[in-house]
Design a protein around this motif. Structure first.
Motif, PDB file in Angstrom:
ATOM      1  N   LEU A  65     -14.911  -8.118   9.376  1.00 33.84           N
ATOM      2  CA  LEU A  65     -13.619  -8.621   9.826  1.00 33.84           C
ATOM      3  C   LEU A  65     -12.657  -8.584   8.659  1.00 33.84           C
ATOM      4  N   VAL A  66     -11.367  -8.505   8.980  1.00 33.28           N
ATOM      5  CA  VAL A  66     -10.362  -8.440   7.924  1.00 33.28           C
ATOM      6  C   VAL A  66      -9.638  -9.779   7.835  1.00 33.28           C
ATOM      7  N   ILE A  67      -9.387 -10.192   6.601  1.00 36.67           N
ATOM      8  CA  ILE A  67      -8.598 -11.407   6.389  1.00 36.67           C
ATOM      9  C   ILE A  67      -7.495 -11.121   5.373  1.00 36.67           C
ATOM     10  N   GLY A  68      -6.473 -11.994   5.412  1.00 34.54           N
ATOM     11  CA  GLY A  68      -5.438 -11.948   4.386  1.00 34.54           C
ATOM     12  C   GLY A  68      -5.667 -13.161   3.495  1.00 34.54           C
ATOM     13  N   ASN A  69      -4.813 -14.168   3.642  1.00 33.61           N
ATOM     14  CA  ASN A  69      -4.946 -15.369   2.808  1.00 33.61           C
ATOM     15  C   ASN A  69      -5.652 -16.508   3.555  1.00 33.61           C
ATOM     16  N   THR A  70      -6.197 -16.247   4.732  1.00 31.28           N
ATOM     17  CA  THR A  70      -6.970 -17.219   5.550  1.00 31.28           C
ATOM     18  C   THR A  70      -6.146 -18.422   6.017  1.00 31.28           C
ATOM     19  N   THR A  71      -4.822 -18.337   6.007  1.00 32.96           N
ATOM     20  CA  THR A  71      -4.012 -19.504   6.362  1.00 32.96           C
ATOM     21  C   THR A  71      -3.883 -19.702   7.869  1.00 32.96           C
ATOM     22  N   ASN A  72      -4.593 -18.876   8.632  1.00 29.19           N
ATOM     23  CA  ASN A  72      -4.601 -19.105  10.080  1.00 29.19           C
ATOM     24  C   ASN A  72      -6.022 -19.029  10.631  1.00 29.19           C
ATOM     25  N   LEU A  73      -7.016 -19.267   9.760  1.00 23.92           N
ATOM     26  CA  LEU A  73      -8.405 -19.059  10.170  1.00 23.92           C
ATOM     27  C   LEU A  73      -9.270 -20.293   9.922  1.00 23.92           C
ATOM     28  N   GLY A 132       1.127 -16.618   3.607  1.00 27.26           N
ATOM     29  CA  GLY A 132       0.096 -15.631   3.937  1.00 27.26           C
ATOM     30  C   GLY A 132       0.470 -14.255   3.429  1.00 27.26           C
ATOM     31  N   THR A 133      -0.290 -13.256   3.873  1.00 26.48           N
ATOM     32  CA  THR A 133      -0.011 -11.865   3.521  1.00 26.48           C
ATOM     33  C   THR A 133       0.796 -11.217   4.646  1.00 26.48           C
ATOM     34  N   LEU A 134       1.406 -10.086   4.323  1.00 25.34           N
ATOM     35  CA  LEU A 134       2.185  -9.384   5.352  1.00 25.34           C
ATOM     36  C   LEU A 134       1.279  -8.923   6.496  1.00 25.34           C
ATOM     37  N   GLY A 136      -1.467 -10.361   7.685  1.00 30.07           N
ATOM     38  CA  GLY A 136      -1.740 -11.532   8.535  1.00 30.07           C
ATOM     39  C   GLY A 136      -0.517 -11.911   9.356  1.00 30.07           C
ATOM     40  N   LEU A 137       0.652 -11.802   8.722  1.00 34.90           N
ATOM     41  CA  LEU A 137       1.899 -12.160   9.418  1.00 34.90           C
ATOM     42  C   LEU A 137       2.135 -11.228  10.608  1.00 34.90           C
ATOM     43  N   ILE A 138       1.881  -9.928  10.399  1.00 38.51           N
ATOM     44  CA  ILE A 138       2.077  -8.952  11.480  1.00 38.51           C
ATOM     45  C   ILE A 138       1.054  -9.203  12.593  1.00 38.51           C
ATOM     46  N   ASN A 141       2.128 -12.070  14.418  1.00 33.42           N
ATOM     47  CA  ASN A 141       3.555 -12.070  14.756  1.00 33.42           C
ATOM     48  C   ASN A 141       4.173 -13.426  14.377  1.00 33.42           C
ATOM     49  N   GLY A 142       3.913 -13.796  13.125  1.00 30.72           N
ATOM     50  CA  GLY A 142       4.360 -15.109  12.634  1.00 30.72           C
ATOM     51  C   GLY A 142       5.851 -15.177  12.385  1.00 30.72           C
ATOM     52  N   GLY A 143       6.317 -16.379  12.157  1.00 28.91           N
ATOM     53  CA  GLY A 143       7.729 -16.604  11.874  1.00 28.91           C
ATOM     54  C   GLY A 143       8.038 -18.080  11.950  1.00 28.91           C
ATOM     55  N   SER A 144       9.310 -18.404  11.800  1.00 22.48           N
ATOM     56  CA  SER A 144       9.725 -19.803  11.978  1.00 22.48           C
ATOM     57  C   SER A 144      11.148 -19.796  12.499  1.00 22.48           C
ATOM     58  N   ILE A 188      -7.322  -2.182  10.669  1.00 22.73           N
ATOM     59  CA  ILE A 188      -6.834  -2.920   9.498  1.00 22.73           C
ATOM     60  C   ILE A 188      -5.411  -2.468   9.181  1.00 22.73           C
ATOM     61  N   ILE A 189      -4.502  -3.406   9.209  1.00 20.81           N
ATOM     62  CA  ILE A 189      -3.101  -3.088   8.880  1.00 20.81           C
ATOM     63  C   ILE A 189      -3.029  -2.824   7.381  1.00 20.81           C
ATOM     64  N   VAL A 190      -2.435  -1.669   7.016  1.00 18.87           N
ATOM     65  CA  VAL A 190      -2.329  -1.371   5.585  1.00 18.87           C
ATOM     66  C   VAL A 190      -0.884  -1.226   5.116  1.00 18.87           C
ATOM     67  N   ARG A 215      13.742 -27.939   4.078  1.00 21.24           N
ATOM     68  CA  ARG A 215      13.350 -28.609   5.337  1.00 21.24           C
ATOM     69  C   ARG A 215      11.841 -28.602   5.508  1.00 21.24           C
ATOM     70  N   ARG A 216      11.197 -27.468   5.142  1.00 16.67           N
ATOM     71  CA  ARG A 216       9.736 -27.388   5.259  1.00 16.67           C
ATOM     72  C   ARG A 216       9.070 -28.384   4.319  1.00 16.67           C
ATOM     73  N   ASN A 217       9.600 -28.487   3.094  1.00 22.93           N
ATOM     74  CA  ASN A 217       9.005 -29.409   2.125  1.00 22.93           C
ATOM     75  C   ASN A 217       9.112 -30.861   2.590  1.00 22.93           C
TER      76      ASN A 217
HETATM   77  C1  LIG Z   1       1.158 -24.764   5.112  1.00 22.37           C
HETATM   78  C2  LIG Z   1       1.196 -23.678   6.158  1.00 22.37           C
HETATM   79  C3  LIG Z   1       2.375 -23.396   6.796  1.00 22.37           C
HETATM   80  C4  LIG Z   1       2.439 -22.394   7.788  1.00 22.37           C
HETATM   81  N1  LIG Z   1       3.628 -22.121   8.376  1.00 22.37           N
HETATM   82  C5  LIG Z   1       3.713 -21.125   9.293  1.00 22.37           C
HETATM   83  C6  LIG Z   1       4.965 -20.816   9.921  1.00 22.37           C
HETATM   84  O1  LIG Z   1       6.005 -21.405   9.647  1.00 22.37           O
HETATM   85  N2  LIG Z   1       4.970 -19.817  10.839  1.00 22.37           N
HETATM   86  C7  LIG Z   1       3.850 -19.102  11.158  1.00 22.37           C
HETATM   87  O2  LIG Z   1       3.931 -18.186  11.996  1.00 22.37           O
HETATM   88  N3  LIG Z   1       2.653 -19.376  10.578  1.00 22.37           N
HETATM   89  C8  LIG Z   1       2.557 -20.372   9.656  1.00 22.37           C
HETATM   90  N4  LIG Z   1       1.347 -20.658   9.086  1.00 22.37           N
HETATM   91  C9  LIG Z   1       0.134 -19.922   9.503  1.00 22.37           C
HETATM   92  C10 LIG Z   1      -0.172 -18.668   8.650  1.00 22.37           C
HETATM   93  O3  LIG Z   1       0.348 -18.826   7.344  1.00 22.37           O
HETATM   94  C11 LIG Z   1       0.404 -17.398   9.269  1.00 22.37           C
HETATM   95  O4  LIG Z   1      -0.168 -17.133  10.540  1.00 22.37           O
HETATM   96  C12 LIG Z   1       0.178 -16.181   8.349  1.00 22.37           C
HETATM   97  O5  LIG Z   1       0.963 -15.121   8.791  1.00 22.37           O
HETATM   98  C13 LIG Z   1      -1.284 -15.729   8.284  1.00 22.37           C
HETATM   99  O6  LIG Z   1      -1.422 -14.815   7.221  1.00 22.37           O
HETATM  100  P1  LIG Z   1      -2.774 -14.690   6.416  1.00 22.37           P
HETATM  101  O7  LIG Z   1      -2.622 -13.582   5.428  1.00 22.37           O
HETATM  102  O8  LIG Z   1      -3.190 -15.989   5.838  1.00 22.37           O
HETATM  103  O9  LIG Z   1      -3.757 -14.244   7.586  1.00 22.37           O
HETATM  104  P2  LIG Z   1      -5.246 -14.749   7.886  1.00 22.37           P
HETATM  105  O10 LIG Z   1      -5.217 -16.200   8.213  1.00 22.37           O
HETATM  106  O11 LIG Z   1      -6.162 -14.316   6.805  1.00 22.37           O
HETATM  107  O12 LIG Z   1      -5.563 -13.930   9.225  1.00 22.37           O
HETATM  108  C14 LIG Z   1      -4.893 -14.256  10.416  1.00 22.37           C
HETATM  109  C15 LIG Z   1      -5.236 -13.193  11.484  1.00 22.37           C
HETATM  110  O13 LIG Z   1      -4.700 -11.940  11.068  1.00 22.37           O
HETATM  111  C16 LIG Z   1      -5.722 -10.964  10.938  1.00 22.37           C
HETATM  112  N5  LIG Z   1      -5.381 -10.145   9.769  1.00 22.37           N
HETATM  113  C17 LIG Z   1      -5.115 -10.571   8.505  1.00 22.37           C
HETATM  114  N6  LIG Z   1      -4.825  -9.531   7.716  1.00 22.37           N
HETATM  115  C18 LIG Z   1      -4.916  -8.426   8.487  1.00 22.37           C
HETATM  116  C19 LIG Z   1      -4.758  -7.029   8.245  1.00 22.37           C
HETATM  117  N7  LIG Z   1      -4.414  -6.541   7.046  1.00 22.37           N
HETATM  118  N8  LIG Z   1      -4.975  -6.173   9.278  1.00 22.37           N
HETATM  119  C20 LIG Z   1      -5.306  -6.623  10.515  1.00 22.37           C
HETATM  120  N9  LIG Z   1      -5.464  -7.934  10.806  1.00 22.37           N
HETATM  121  C21 LIG Z   1      -5.274  -8.818   9.791  1.00 22.37           C
HETATM  122  C22 LIG Z   1      -7.021 -11.746  10.757  1.00 22.37           C
HETATM  123  O14 LIG Z   1      -8.159 -11.023  11.209  1.00 22.37           O
HETATM  124  C23 LIG Z   1      -6.747 -12.963  11.632  1.00 22.37           C
HETATM  125  O15 LIG Z   1      -7.007 -12.684  12.977  1.00 22.37           O
HETATM  126  C24 LIG Z   1       1.267 -21.654   8.103  1.00 22.37           C
HETATM  127  C25 LIG Z   1       0.065 -21.953   7.433  1.00 22.37           C
HETATM  128  C26 LIG Z   1       0.023 -22.938   6.467  1.00 22.37           C
HETATM  129  C27 LIG Z   1      -1.273 -23.208   5.750  1.00 22.37           C
END
Ligand SMILES: Cc1cc2nc3c(=O)[nH]c(=O)nc-3n(C[C@H](O)[C@H](O)[C@H](O)COP(=O)(O)OP(=O)(O)OC[C@H]3O[C@@H](n4cnc5c(N)ncnc54)[C@H](O)[C@@H]3O)c2cc1C
Length: 317
Positions: A65-73, A132-134, A136-138, A141-144, A188-190, A215-217
């Motif tokens: 499995l692929v991870i970025g910074n694990t901030t959504n796992l 997180g990483t780009l 993971g964001l893609i 589909n993260g955002g705020s 894997i998104i590159v 505001r986030r802080n």
């Molecule tokens: C303090 C805090 C605040 C946050 N605020 C927000 C916010 O405002 N808005 C928001 O949307 N999220 C927020 N998040 C959640 C998180 O940061 C986002 O979802 C972020 O985009 C995840 O990125 P990551 O690199 O940590 O991904 P991970 O947690 O490592 O992975 C998330 C998902 O993406 C997949 N993935 C990761 N990298 C890749 C890759 N290269 N190719 C294919 N798949 C991949 C993983 O398999 C997993 O399914 C927050 C988290 C924290 C801890």
């Protein structure tokens, strides 16, 4: 996979000798600071290494499995019998051509936002505080600020299981609220191409980012491990009762604890690890909050974070 770890190590020593570790505690490195040990964690230092690792794992039918910074796992408390490929700072090149940003998936999201601002580009201010990483964001589909990164994406390049590079146009990415096709493929998104808009006054972009960060802080717990907002906001529940954090607070569940996990006293849509929390503690709280809110309002809240099980499979909670 257990029986093949030794032969796997031999292969990895040839492909990426400096860039893998065995028996890695996810409790030590994951954002929530919970989880068992991953059999192998690989940090490819180049696109070619990433491709070679993927091809080798696929040929050997080793789950990964692929991870970025694990901030959504949320990682299971059990050991994880799979290879984790982490796309991080070694794959974080970024260049800007006019209003187009072309960046690798390991780029740190706040850094991407800063680069856009320095180039007087507007459109990604809302991501400046997402840790997180780009890639993971893609995938998420993260955002705020009620925005999502998908609206700025022009194309995404992935590595498939057999090592080929695939290009996805925006429509192919199937972006919807906190979701994309990449949650349903093993690709894997590159690399990502974003289209932004040039502005005359980059200080306006800077001010907007400063306001967002301030505001986030003020709103979010900053010091304790978490995965950000646990529940996704549902527009219909929002209109009737408010956002998940407010609803959880209204029904008296802010501060609720289980083991080392706690519904944050700062923001009730965060579950924080006060020290020694297990994945089971966090899952207990999630299920308790979800069931309680359902019983009071009739809305079943969706969870934004994903769960990683002992086979390395990522699923919804
Ligand atoms: C303090 C805090 C605040 C946050 N605020 C927000 C916010 O405002 N808005 C928001 O949307 N999220 C927020 N998040 C959640 C998180 O940061 C986002 O979802 C972020 O985009 C995840 O990125 P990551 O690199 O940590 O991904 P991970 O947690 O490592 O992975 C998330 C998902 O993406 C997949 N993935 C990761 N990298 C890749 C890759 N290269 N190719 C294919 N798949 C991949 C993983 O398999 C997993 O399914 C927050 C988290 C924290 C801890």
């Amino acid at each position: 996979m257990k029986s093949s770890v030794q032969s796997l190590i031999k292969e990895l020593e040839i492909i990426c000798p400096q860039n893998f570790s065995v028996n890695v505690s996810m409790a030590d490195i994951s954002s929530w600071r919970v989880g068992g040990c991953a059999a192998v964690l690989v940090n490819p230092s180049s696109l070619q290494q990433l491709i070679d690792v993927t091809v080798m794992l696929s040929a050997k039918k080793v789950p990964y499995l692929v991870i970025g910074n694990t901030t959504n796992l949320l990682f299971t408390d059990e050991n994880i019998d799979a290879v984790i490929i982490q796309v991080g700072s070694s794959l974080s090149e970024c260049r800007i051509e006019g209003e187009v940003i072309i960046a690798q998936a390991g780029l740190w999201v706040p850094k991407l936002a800063r680069k856009a601002m320095q180039a007087s580009l507007t459109g990604v201010e809302h991501i400046c505080g997402i840790p997180g990483t780009l890639g993971g964001l893609i995938a998420m589909n993260g955002g705020s600020q009620r925005k999502s990164i998908g609206s700025a994406v022009s194309s995404v390049i992935t590595v498939s299981e057999c090592g080929t590079l695939n290009i996805y146009a925006n429509a192919d990415c199937k972006f919807s609220y906190r979701s994309s096709i990449f949650q349903r493929t093993n690709e894997i998104i590159v690399q990502v191409e974003l289209i932004l808009r040039k502005v005359d006054d980059k200080h306006r972009v800077r001010r907007e980012m400063r306001n967002i960060l301030q505001r986030r802080n003020e709103k979010f717990p900053r010091k304790l491990p978490s995965c950000g907002s646990v529940f996704v906001s549902n527009p219909s529940m929002y209109a009737a009762y408010g956002p998940p954090g407010k609803v959880i607070e209204t029904y008296g569940m802010k501060g609720l604890g289980k083991g080392g996990a706690q519904v944050s006293n700062t923001h009730a849509n965060f579950i924080v690890n006060n020290g020694g929390a297990s994945a089971a503690d966090i899952l207990y709280l999630i299920n308790f909050l979800r069931e309680s809110v359902y019983n009071k309002t009739g809305y079943l809240m969706d969870v934004e974070a994903k769960y990683v099980n002992a086979d390395g499979l990522v699923s919804n909670i």
